[in-house]
Design an enzyme around this catalytic site. Sequence first.
Site, PDB file in Angstrom:
ATOM      1  N   ASP A   1     -17.814  -9.930   2.678  1.00 21.52           N
ATOM      2  CA  ASP A   1     -16.891  -9.442   1.656  1.00 21.52           C
ATOM      3  C   ASP A   1     -15.629 -10.312   1.594  1.00 21.52           C
ATOM      4  O   ASP A   1     -15.226 -10.789   0.514  1.00 21.52           O
ATOM      5  CB  ASP A   1     -16.524  -8.000   2.025  1.00 21.52           C
TER       6      ASP A   1
ATOM      7  N   GLY B   1     -16.094 -10.327   7.159  1.00 23.81           N
ATOM      8  CA  GLY B   1     -17.470 -10.775   6.976  1.00 23.81           C
ATOM      9  C   GLY B   1     -17.727 -11.350   5.591  1.00 23.81           C
ATOM     10  O   GLY B   1     -16.899 -12.081   5.028  1.00 23.81           O
TER      11      GLY B   1
ATOM     12  N   TYR C   1     -21.282  -3.061  10.037  1.00 21.27           N
ATOM     13  CA  TYR C   1     -22.007  -1.789   9.913  1.00 21.27           C
ATOM     14  C   TYR C   1     -23.099  -1.628  10.970  1.00 21.27           C
ATOM     15  O   TYR C   1     -23.779  -0.602  11.012  1.00 21.27           O
ATOM     16  CB  TYR C   1     -22.561  -1.617   8.498  1.00 21.27           C
TER      17      TYR C   1
HETATM   18  P1  ADP Z   1     -21.770  -5.182   6.731  1.00 21.51           P
HETATM   19  O1  ADP Z   1     -20.403  -4.534   6.656  1.00 21.51           O
HETATM   20  O2  ADP Z   1     -22.690  -4.732   5.607  1.00 21.51           O
HETATM   21  O3  ADP Z   1     -22.370  -5.074   8.095  1.00 21.51           O
HETATM   22  P2  ADP Z   1     -20.852  -7.941   7.184  1.00 21.51           P
HETATM   23  O4  ADP Z   1     -20.242  -8.823   6.167  1.00 21.51           O
HETATM   24  O5  ADP Z   1     -19.984  -7.458   8.297  1.00 21.51           O
HETATM   25  O6  ADP Z   1     -21.512  -6.730   6.378  1.00 21.51           O
HETATM   26  O7  ADP Z   1     -22.108  -8.671   7.826  1.00 21.51           O
HETATM   27  C1  ADP Z   1     -23.373  -8.769   7.231  1.00 21.51           C
HETATM   28  C2  ADP Z   1     -24.106  -9.967   7.790  1.00 21.51           C
HETATM   29  O8  ADP Z   1     -23.660 -11.147   7.131  1.00 21.51           O
HETATM   30  C3  ADP Z   1     -23.900 -10.205   9.281  1.00 21.51           C
HETATM   31  O9  ADP Z   1     -25.164 -10.463   9.869  1.00 21.51           O
HETATM   32  C4  ADP Z   1     -22.989 -11.439   9.322  1.00 21.51           C
HETATM   33  O10 ADP Z   1     -23.270 -12.254  10.453  1.00 21.51           O
HETATM   34  C5  ADP Z   1     -23.362 -12.165   8.057  1.00 21.51           C
HETATM   35  N1  ADP Z   1     -22.306 -13.028   7.465  1.00 21.51           N
HETATM   36  C6  ADP Z   1     -20.975 -13.041   7.708  1.00 21.51           C
HETATM   37  N2  ADP Z   1     -20.352 -13.950   6.929  1.00 21.51           N
HETATM   38  C7  ADP Z   1     -21.324 -14.549   6.172  1.00 21.51           C
HETATM   39  C8  ADP Z   1     -21.338 -15.582   5.182  1.00 21.51           C
HETATM   40  N3  ADP Z   1     -20.212 -16.202   4.805  1.00 21.51           N
HETATM   41  N4  ADP Z   1     -22.530 -15.935   4.628  1.00 21.51           N
HETATM   42  C9  ADP Z   1     -23.673 -15.308   4.992  1.00 21.51           C
HETATM   43  N5  ADP Z   1     -23.727 -14.319   5.905  1.00 21.51           N
HETATM   44  C10 ADP Z   1     -22.568 -13.946   6.499  1.00 21.51           C
END
Ligand code: ADP
Length: 184
Positions: free
Chosen positions: A40, A38, A131
């Site tokens: 991170d 995601g 999460y």
């Molecule tokens: P968490 O582990 O806190 O749930 P994630 O990274 O898995 O974090 O996802 C958090 C949100 O960010 C999700 O809604 C996902 O769709 C979104 N997301 C994923 N990649 C990106 C990106 N490159 N830019 C913005 N939002 C993103």
Amino acid sequence: MNARFGETDFTLVEGDITHQDTDAIVNAANTRLMGGSGVDGAIHRAGGPVIMQECKAYIREHGSLPVGEAMMTTGGQLHARYVIHTVGPFWHGGEHGEPEKLASCYRNSLRLALDHGLKTVAFPSISTGVYRYPMDRAARIALGTIRDFCEEHSGLEEVRMVLFGEAALKVYEEALTAEKDRKG
Ligand code: ADP
């Protein structure tokens, strides 16, 4: 979609957090600051290895980053000069302090930005990916917390929420409309 929270411009946009030109972007990190999927993974890929080096140095010195807390590294090769890493709560049904922990993520990230004299910050939708926090509930908390913080503190020019995809943007737009109705 826009709003004005205290002296701060608040914006909802659809896009990729790694492309933002704000002073800082926020990472939805994990407690070991290890990188992952995601947001991170995308931040570490786009920013290069210096961000991970700083995360590892932080862990060596302080140990894990607790849920709801935030720390900052430089932005490596990103447009943003800094990355604020915060750990969202995993969704366990909502009765385990998830709302308070999620609110802390937004508050502590904004406080860190303000303490470093930053003017513009971009957030992803913390906790709504791996999460599994329900997005409508997460949106209400994100917007309410950002609004309260900006109304209580001056110094931030823009806070932006960057939603991944049209569906996510729509959920946040509905939450912002409700937030405006709630507090005027
Ligand atoms: P968490 O582990 O806190 O749930 P994630 O990274 O898995 O974090 O996802 C958090 C949100 O960010 C999700 O809604 C996902 O769709 C979104 N997301 C994923 N990649 C990106 C990106 N490159 N830019 C913005 N939002 C993103």
